[in-house]
Design an enzyme around this catalytic site. Structure first.
Site, PDB file in Angstrom:
ATOM      1  CG  HIS A 135      -2.024   0.982   1.159  1.00 19.89           C
ATOM      2  ND1 HIS A 135      -3.260   0.626   0.680  1.00 19.89           N
ATOM      3  CD2 HIS A 135      -2.111   2.301   1.457  1.00 19.89           C
ATOM      4  CE1 HIS A 135      -4.062   1.683   0.690  1.00 19.89           C
ATOM      5  NE2 HIS A 135      -3.380   2.711   1.159  1.00 19.89           N
TER       6      HIS A 135
ATOM      7  CG  ASP B 141     -10.891   4.095   5.079  1.00 24.06           C
ATOM      8  OD1 ASP B 141     -10.311   4.982   5.733  1.00 24.06           O
ATOM      9  OD2 ASP B 141     -10.654   3.888   3.880  1.00 24.06           O
TER      10      ASP B 141
ATOM     11  CB  SER C 236      -7.419   5.620   6.764  1.00 24.03           C
ATOM     12  OG  SER C 236      -7.618   5.485   5.387  1.00 24.03           O
TER      13      SER C 236
ATOM     14  CE  LYS D 172      -7.810   2.281   2.968  1.00 29.86           C
ATOM     15  NZ  LYS D 172      -7.984   3.634   2.487  1.00 29.86           N
TER      16      LYS D 172
ATOM     17  NE  ARG E   7      -8.582  11.170   7.509  1.00 27.02           N
ATOM     18  CZ  ARG E   7      -7.801  10.263   6.940  1.00 27.02           C
ATOM     19  NH1 ARG E   7      -8.268   9.076   6.611  1.00 27.02           N
ATOM     20  NH2 ARG E   7      -6.542  10.525   6.713  1.00 27.02           N
TER      21      ARG E   7
HETATM   22  N1  URA Z   1      -4.424   6.499   1.855  1.00 26.53           N
HETATM   23  C1  URA Z   1      -5.419   5.947   2.581  1.00 26.53           C
HETATM   24  O1  URA Z   1      -5.919   4.879   2.246  1.00 26.53           O
HETATM   25  N2  URA Z   1      -5.828   6.570   3.687  1.00 26.53           N
HETATM   26  C2  URA Z   1      -5.303   7.740   4.101  1.00 26.53           C
HETATM   27  O2  URA Z   1      -5.726   8.246   5.122  1.00 26.53           O
HETATM   28  C3  URA Z   1      -4.281   8.324   3.318  1.00 26.53           C
HETATM   29  C4  URA Z   1      -3.842   7.679   2.196  1.00 26.53           C
END
Ligand code: URA
Length: 431
Positions: A82, A161, A183, A187, A168
């Site tokens: 990620h 999220d 966040s 995931k 946000r």
């Molecule tokens: N990527 C994400 O999935 N969440 C964030 O808060 C920032 C970048």
């Protein structure tokens, strides 16, 4: 429990209990907490922060707000990565095929662009017909059979999220360490892989501007992942310039294809190889990082990695003729930008380069925007490159929309100076 009391508790810098954090997430997802109270809470977190225990509890509560994938039916160790968000960041498109080519199982759920940064889902949509929506069963089958699949996060994964992210984005509460860490990790934990590498960006195009801030974020995420039993690595990488040259959805697929055929820019190849090396060593495919690096680089020149991309595109019903004829991604009109003086490329305002692509239609300015997948920017120079007056600096790919504004933004985003400074790429690796 009253939400107003919890807002006050955080606003005054106190530590929330697991029970209180679960209450906030569960009730918000059920629409029992209005957006204005949640916004106040998010702002309190931005100012007061959260300790690691609170950040972990928040990530777990968000993970448990929806479906948690069980990938145990896929034989072998599942790997995932990620990025915290970058400009020209096409790592997933290259990394997935590369690690699958050496036998890893790459099971990736990707997201859309956010702010000035791009998202893998939007990029893959540039391949006509590519199916990003897959059931859990189909995802498992794709990864088992082909060694890789990249899919969109279905609505039932981490709904907390999704709601919080949208809030946000419009309340100035994106770049908070506990909010970003929870966040991202919610995931990653919901998508079921065993081995995870986080590409934590710092610099002028990242949400975290300094190495220290990126490291702080990385440490929190690594701890959350370890507590959940995952094998974790975080790589702190520079976003002081775009990764590779091309920015924009179809353009980035084009550059990824070139890279998979052995013609990629060195910064992209290095980042992908390093992330791939840690993933494949942790997945027990290679014994040493050195061996992994060598084998992974080889997949770019012997056709194996390109073959895996093709296989994935066929399996996910994309138009494979676009992979075989990548010039199909270069159909927009072009406008060229030339250097007005000689010198060296000293720096980029990388966020502005992302913004220029966004103005052309490559990214969203409102939630409802429909993207133009053909437009974007090709930055021909890297930091430290020597430039003569009149040299080609950038090519804008456009369909008229936003051209004037994007040209202005881009012109001031590339700084030519007198000193030749080397660019940093990988600042640190945290295990
Ligand atoms: N990527 C994400 O999935 N969440 C964030 O808060 C920032 C970048």
């Amino acid at each position: 429990m009253l939400m107003v009391d919890l807002i006050l508790k955080k606003r005054t810098g106190q530590v929330l209990t697991d029970q209180e954090i679960n209450f906030i997430i569960n009730e918000y997802v059920k629409s029992n907490i209005p957006d204005y109270q949640m916004s106040a809470f998010l702002m309190a977190v931005c100012f007061q922060g959260m300790n690691e225990h609170e950040s972990t509890a928040l990530a777990m509560a968000m993970r448990d707000s929806g479906k948690v994938y069980d990938l145990s039916k896929i034989k072998g160790i599942k790997v995932d990565k990620h990025s915290t968000g970058g400009v020209g960041d096409k790592v997933t498109l290259v990394l997935g095929p590369m690690v699958a080519a050496v036998g890893a199982k790459f099971a990736k759920m990707s997201g859309r662009g956010l702010g000035h940064t791009g998202g893998t889902l939007d990029k893959l949509e540039a391949i006509k017909g590519f199916q990003l929506e897959q059931s859990e069963e189909d995802f498992i089958e794709l990864v088992s059979k082909h060694g890789l699949a990249v899919i969109g996060q279905s609505d039932d994964v981490t709904p907390a999220d999704k709601l919080l992210y949208a809030l946000r984005d419009v309340t100035g509460t994106v770049d908070s360490v506990p909010l970003m860490a929870s966040s991202i990790m919610s995931k990653k934990l919901a998508s079921g892989s065993d081995v995870i590498c986080l590409d934590v960006k710092y610099g002028s195009g990242a949400f975290m501007h300094t190495v220290a801030d990126a490291e702080n974020l990385a440490n929190v995420m690594v701890k959350i992942g370890k507590l959940a039993g995952k094998k974790m690595t975080a790589m702190i990488t520079s976003m002081d310039e775009p990764l590779g040259h091309k920015i924009g959805n179809g353009l980035e697929v084009y550059e990824a294809i070139e890279t998979l055929k052995g013609n990629g820019p060195e910064d992209l190849v290095t980042v992908v190889t390093e992330i791939g090396a840690y993933l494949t060593v942790d997945a027990k495919i290679f014994k040493t990082l050195e061996e992994a690096r060598k084998e992974l680089r080889k997949t770019l020149t012997d056709g194996r990695a390109f073959g895996k991309l093709r296989e994935m595109v066929v399996a996910q019903k994309g138009d494979v003729s676009m992979i075989d004829h990548p010039e199909k991604f270069l159909t927009a009109k072009t406008h060229k930008i030339y250097a007005d003086k000689a010198g060296f490329i000293e720096s980029f305002k990388t966020t502005d380069i992302g913004t220029a692509a966004r103005l052309l239609g490559a990214g969203r300015l409102t939630k409802e925007d429909v993207l133009d997948l053909d437009v974007g920017v090709d930055i021909h120079k890297k930091i430290g490159d020597k430039v003569e007056k009149g040299d080609l600096l950038a090519t804008i790919y456009h369909n008229d929309k936003g051209l004037k504004q994007a040209t202005e933004v881009l012109n001031s985003a590339i700084k030519i100076g007198k000193t030749q400074k080397p660019a940093e790429l990988i600042a640190k690796v945290i295990r």
